[in-house]
Scaffold this active site. Structure first.
Site, PDB file in Angstrom:
ATOM      1  N   PRO A  32      50.252  35.194  43.377  1.00 33.46           N
ATOM      2  CA  PRO A  32      50.822  36.517  43.104  1.00 33.46           C
ATOM      3  C   PRO A  32      52.166  36.438  42.397  1.00 33.46           C
ATOM      4  O   PRO A  32      52.631  37.400  41.813  1.00 33.46           O
ATOM      5  CB  PRO A  32      50.964  37.140  44.499  1.00 33.46           C
ATOM      6  CG  PRO A  32      50.066  36.352  45.387  1.00 33.46           C
ATOM      7  CD  PRO A  32      50.040  34.967  44.829  1.00 33.46           C
ATOM      8  N   GLU A  66      49.348  30.654  53.550  1.00 31.44           N
ATOM      9  CA  GLU A  66      50.446  31.453  52.977  1.00 31.44           C
ATOM     10  C   GLU A  66      50.880  30.895  51.631  1.00 31.44           C
ATOM     11  O   GLU A  66      51.835  31.386  51.034  1.00 31.44           O
ATOM     12  CB  GLU A  66      51.644  31.450  53.941  1.00 31.44           C
ATOM     13  CG  GLU A  66      51.352  32.095  55.284  1.00 31.44           C
ATOM     14  CD  GLU A  66      50.749  33.482  55.145  1.00 31.44           C
ATOM     15  OE1 GLU A  66      49.672  33.709  55.698  1.00 31.44           O
ATOM     16  OE2 GLU A  66      51.362  34.320  54.430  1.00 31.44           O
ATOM     17  N   ARG A 103      33.958  32.543  28.277  1.00 34.14           N
ATOM     18  CA  ARG A 103      33.217  33.431  27.374  1.00 34.14           C
ATOM     19  C   ARG A 103      33.841  33.479  25.988  1.00 34.14           C
ATOM     20  O   ARG A 103      33.207  33.904  25.028  1.00 34.14           O
ATOM     21  CB  ARG A 103      33.103  34.829  27.936  1.00 34.14           C
ATOM     22  CG  ARG A 103      34.397  35.591  28.045  1.00 34.14           C
ATOM     23  CD  ARG A 103      34.196  36.890  28.767  1.00 34.14           C
ATOM     24  NE  ARG A 103      33.259  37.749  28.095  1.00 34.14           N
ATOM     25  CZ  ARG A 103      33.563  38.522  27.060  1.00 34.14           C
ATOM     26  NH1 ARG A 103      34.779  38.505  26.561  1.00 34.14           N
ATOM     27  NH2 ARG A 103      32.658  39.307  26.505  1.00 34.14           N
ATOM     28  N   ASP A 121      35.231  42.806  21.998  1.00 40.51           N
ATOM     29  CA  ASP A 121      35.507  43.282  23.359  1.00 40.51           C
ATOM     30  C   ASP A 121      36.631  44.304  23.374  1.00 40.51           C
ATOM     31  O   ASP A 121      37.432  44.372  22.472  1.00 40.51           O
ATOM     32  CB  ASP A 121      35.988  42.100  24.211  1.00 40.51           C
ATOM     33  CG  ASP A 121      34.812  41.357  24.779  1.00 40.51           C
ATOM     34  OD1 ASP A 121      35.036  40.317  25.397  1.00 40.51           O
ATOM     35  OD2 ASP A 121      33.694  41.823  24.564  1.00 40.51           O
TER      36      ASP A 121
END
Ligand SMILES: CN(C)c1ccccc1CNc1ccc(C(N)=O)cn1
Length: 250
Positions: A93, A120, A158, A173
């Site tokens: 994060p 954690e 991809r 895309d």
């Protein structure tokens, strides 16, 4: 592309290696994929990969030694496969938020080692000594780095040449030129009483291209107006937009 993932849950990656376009790319040898499990590098009787945090607090932290051995093993494997300098990416994060331009940058590498945290997180000294780039798939917390790793690797695989049936589909895309995608339709002609937009059945490619562009522009304007700042329109697209605005003002 040579890929290795350092994870306590290698089986999770079956989702990527056993199915779909990513599975096919691996089976074809377009991607070399392997997992390295830090638990295989533990020497204590309990095969410990985590321990309590210094300073107290909830949860556990991944021990640095098994991670270091796993990283060095993955680097040695890469070197044996002919990839001497493979960067280590850590999913967390605290990382840089991944977007299409980040994917484009990452897919340029010949090889990559992806480190997946659990508990954690991992001992900071591993990040300082071994992690080259920290990436996040968005501002939310998951139980592990494995799903973020699969999200990132899927978006990279991809984009490798000849992985997608018609390469240009990766090119067209959403986000590639900064706009969201247009609506897509296939059979039947009328579904639950709703017909396919007529222009799509005219075979008039320029009109279809114009319709699709306007749909993409209008959708982006309506749903993600902030994305329009980064959009470079072609002369043709500007003309289409002007004529659309004129006809609307009529
Ligand atoms: C257990 N946690 C909180 C943790 C803490 C530190 C590192 C990794 C993890 C594993 N979890 C992750 C990983 C990535 C993302 C993301 N947004 O990319 C979300 N969660």
């Amino acid at each position: 592309m040579w890929l290795a993932v350092i994870t306590l849950f290698p089986d999770m990656f079956d989702a990527m290696t056993e199915s779909g376009i990513t599975g096919r790319a691996i089976k074809r040898g377009q991607v070399q994929f392997s997992c390295v499990n830090p638990r295989d590098f533990t020497i204590d009787n309990y095969h410990r990969v985590d321990d309590r945090p210094f300073g107290g607090g909830p949860g556990m932290v991944m021990l640095p030694e098994p991670l270091e051995k796993a990283i060095l093993h993955a680097k040695a494997k890469a070197a044996d496969a002919g990839y001497p300098e493979v960067p280590v990416v850590y999913m967390s994060p605290q990382g840089k938020t991944l977007n299409e331009s980040g994917v484009k940058q990452l897919v340029q590498y010949d090889g990559l080692i992806v480190l997946c945290g659990r508990y954690e997180g991992i001992d900071e000294r591993i990040i300082e000594q071994y992690v080259d780039q920290e990436w996040s798939i968005g501002d939310y917390v998951l139980t592990g780095g494995e799903l973020p790793a699969m999200v990132m690797l899927d978006s990279m695989i991809r984009r490798l040449p000849d992985v997608m049936t018609d390469n240009q589909s990766a090119e067209q895309d959403s986000f590639v030129d900064g706009l969201l995608d247009c609506p897509h339709y296939t059979k039947p002609d009328v579904f639950n009483g709703i017909a396919v937009p007529a222009v799509l059945k005219t075979g008039h490619h320029l009109n279809i291209e114009k319709w699709r562009f306007l749909q993409r522009y209008q959708r982006t304007q309506a749903r993600r107006p902030e994305l329009l700042e980064g959009v470079q329109l072609t002369r043709q697209q500007k003309k289409w937009l002007m004529s659309e605005k004129k006809s609307e003002s009529l």
